[in-house]
Design a protein around this motif. Structure first.
Motif, mmCIF file in Angstrom:
data_model
loop_
_atom_site.group_PDB
_atom_site.id
_atom_site.type_symbol
_atom_site.label_atom_id
_atom_site.label_comp_id
_atom_site.label_asym_id
_atom_site.label_seq_id
_atom_site.Cartn_x
_atom_site.Cartn_y
_atom_site.Cartn_z
ATOM 1 N N VAL A 199 0.855 -1.164 0.042
ATOM 2 C CA VAL A 199 0.004 0.099 0.129
ATOM 3 C C VAL A 199 0.711 1.155 -0.209
ATOM 4 O O VAL A 199 1.467 1.468 0.798
ATOM 5 C CB VAL A 199 -0.826 -0.175 1.324
ATOM 6 N N THR A 200 0.660 2.107 -0.921
ATOM 7 C CA THR A 200 1.423 3.453 -1.005
ATOM 8 C C THR A 200 0.569 4.444 -1.674
ATOM 9 O O THR A 200 -0.046 4.449 -2.560
ATOM 10 C CB THR A 200 2.553 3.313 -2.183
ATOM 11 N N ALA A 201 0.344 5.445 -0.663
ATOM 12 C CA ALA A 201 -0.690 6.503 -0.992
ATOM 13 C C ALA A 201 -0.099 7.736 -0.702
ATOM 14 O O ALA A 201 0.451 7.844 0.462
ATOM 15 C CB ALA A 201 -2.016 6.530 -0.337
ATOM 16 N N SER A 202 0.077 8.726 -1.738
ATOM 17 C CA SER A 202 0.606 10.214 -1.489
ATOM 18 C C SER A 202 0.075 11.077 -2.443
ATOM 19 O O SER A 202 -0.581 10.982 -3.305
ATOM 20 C CB SER A 202 2.282 10.016 -1.782
ATOM 21 N N PRO A 203 0.177 12.312 -1.690
ATOM 22 C CA PRO A 203 -0.657 13.506 -2.685
ATOM 23 C C PRO A 203 -0.092 13.548 -3.852
ATOM 24 O O PRO A 203 0.947 13.371 -4.606
ATOM 25 C CB PRO A 203 0.045 14.804 -1.819
ATOM 26 N N ALA A 204 -1.254 13.581 -4.965
ATOM 27 C CA ALA A 204 -0.774 13.709 -6.371
ATOM 28 C C ALA A 204 0.092 15.065 -6.779
ATOM 29 O O ALA A 204 -0.166 15.895 -6.037
ATOM 30 C CB ALA A 204 -2.039 13.513 -7.367
ATOM 31 N N GLU A 205 1.028 14.890 -7.627
ATOM 32 C CA GLU A 205 1.748 15.906 -8.198
ATOM 33 C C GLU A 205 0.926 16.789 -9.104
ATOM 34 O O GLU A 205 -0.147 16.316 -9.745
ATOM 35 C CB GLU A 205 2.936 15.312 -9.014
ATOM 36 N N LYS A 206 1.175 18.092 -9.263
ATOM 37 C CA LYS A 206 0.479 18.942 -9.966
ATOM 38 C C LYS A 206 0.911 18.615 -11.594
ATOM 39 O O LYS A 206 1.998 18.380 -11.698
ATOM 40 C CB LYS A 206 0.902 20.340 -9.654
ATOM 41 N N THR A 207 -0.143 18.971 -12.356
ATOM 42 C CA THR A 207 0.112 18.711 -13.649
ATOM 43 C C THR A 207 0.814 19.893 -14.202
ATOM 44 O O THR A 207 0.763 21.147 -14.139
ATOM 45 C CB THR A 207 -1.299 18.785 -14.465
ATOM 46 N N PRO A 208 2.067 19.670 -14.895
ATOM 47 C CA PRO A 208 2.910 20.790 -15.551
ATOM 48 C C PRO A 208 2.201 21.548 -16.414
ATOM 49 O O PRO A 208 1.295 21.163 -17.137
ATOM 50 C CB PRO A 208 4.026 20.048 -16.222
ATOM 51 N N THR A 209 2.644 22.808 -16.330
ATOM 52 C CA THR A 209 1.855 23.648 -17.218
ATOM 53 C C THR A 209 2.798 24.293 -18.209
ATOM 54 O O THR A 209 3.938 24.474 -18.280
ATOM 55 C CB THR A 209 1.369 25.206 -16.490
ATOM 56 N N SER A 210 2.428 24.070 -19.526
ATOM 57 C CA SER A 210 3.323 24.730 -20.751
ATOM 58 C C SER A 210 3.352 26.066 -20.771
ATOM 59 O O SER A 210 2.314 26.730 -20.665
ATOM 60 C CB SER A 210 2.839 24.078 -21.923
ATOM 61 N N THR A 211 4.547 26.585 -20.955
ATOM 62 C CA THR A 211 4.570 28.327 -21.050
ATOM 63 C C THR A 211 5.285 28.521 -22.419
ATOM 64 O O THR A 211 6.382 27.702 -23.025
ATOM 65 C CB THR A 211 5.725 28.501 -20.076
ATOM 66 N N LYS A 212 4.697 29.559 -23.356
ATOM 67 C CA LYS A 212 5.053 29.889 -24.450
ATOM 68 C C LYS A 212 6.297 30.742 -24.217
ATOM 69 O O LYS A 212 6.382 31.479 -23.575
ATOM 70 C CB LYS A 212 3.845 30.476 -25.309
ATOM 71 N N PRO A 213 7.327 30.739 -25.203
ATOM 72 C CA PRO A 213 8.505 31.366 -25.361
ATOM 73 C C PRO A 213 7.896 32.872 -25.581
ATOM 74 O O PRO A 213 7.048 33.213 -26.384
ATOM 75 C CB PRO A 213 9.494 30.964 -26.225
#
Length: 250
Positions: A199-213
């Protein structure tokens, strides 16, 4: 007086014993088999009580809705709050449960399964599900609703009578209530019995946001013709003046 008390004592003991037990509705299967329930059971209220459970799952590819009611010998064991899990590729498990021991047949009502929420919540987890192996190949999937935890479970799943057991491995997005599941625990749902060996349960990581140059502005280049129109007019005037001077001096 003593004889009266001795006669009254058995009645008091019987009343006390009756007050320490509760009768619960007992059933398992479809909504029709649980409303009304097939039967009843009794359990002591010192540690036990009644439960009601509603489950919806697509673990085997098709949506199945199941219900169960009965007695709990240990009122404080197992999952006491709703739990949902999404394993990707359309596979999910939703369990809604309530408990009571304050009155006979306090679990008479039929629960609804947790509502589906497909709105992404900005978090992600590895997701996969295998019902015949203790490993599965995962892929990153956005989480939805209030599934803000990532889980990694391995164990044994049991279904049916006689019981058919098989290994399982699951990774995915889940509600915070999965923190109540520990290694070695057994979770009995309306349709399955899960025994957890990992059993392993941990807070989910945030989805990476893409940034335009950043947009760059190209410098203005000079025209290949050389001078500006105003400079051209000035040069023409100088040339004409020079020609007039030559004629005057000749």
């Amino acid at each position: 007086m003593v004889s009266f008390i001795l006669c009254l004592l058995p009645a008091l003991l019987a009343t006390s014993a009756q007050a320490q037990t509760v009768t619960c509705h007992q059933c398992s299967g479809s909504a029709e088999s649980c409303l009304p329930a097939d039967g009843t059971c009794s359990v002591g209220t010192a540690k036990g009580g009644c439960f009601t459970m509603a489950e919806e799952n697509t673990l085997h590819g098709t949506k199945t809705t199941l219900f169960s009611k009965g007695c709990l010998s240990d009122y404080n064991s197992g999952i006491k709050v709703p739990i949902t899990f999404t394993g990707g590729n359309g596979k999910y498990l939703k369990i809604n449960t309530t408990r009571c021991n304050d009155a006979d047949n306090c679990n008479s009502a039929l629960l609804e399964v947790p509502k589906e929420n497909t709105t992404t919540n900005g978090r992600q987890c590895p997701t996969c599900l295998s019902l015949n192996a203790n490993t599965c190949d995962s892929q990153i999937t956005p989480c939805t609703g209030n599934e803000i935890y990532c889980i990694d479970f391995v164990g044994e799943i049991q279904k049916g009578t006689p019981a058919v057991k098989s290994p399982f491995a699951a990774k995915g997005c889940a509600t915070e209530s999965v923190q109540g599941i520990k290694t070695g625990d057994t979770l009995v749902s309306a349709g399955y019995t899960f025994t957890f060996t990992k059993v392993t349960a941990s807070p989910a990581e945030k989805t990476p946001t893409s940034t335009k140059p950043p947009t760059t502005t190209k410098p203005t280049q000079a025209t290949t013709s050389g001078a500006s129109p105003a400079l051209g007019k000035f040069s023409f005037a100088l040339g004409l003046t020079g020609l007039l001077l030559v004629k005057l001096l000749s």
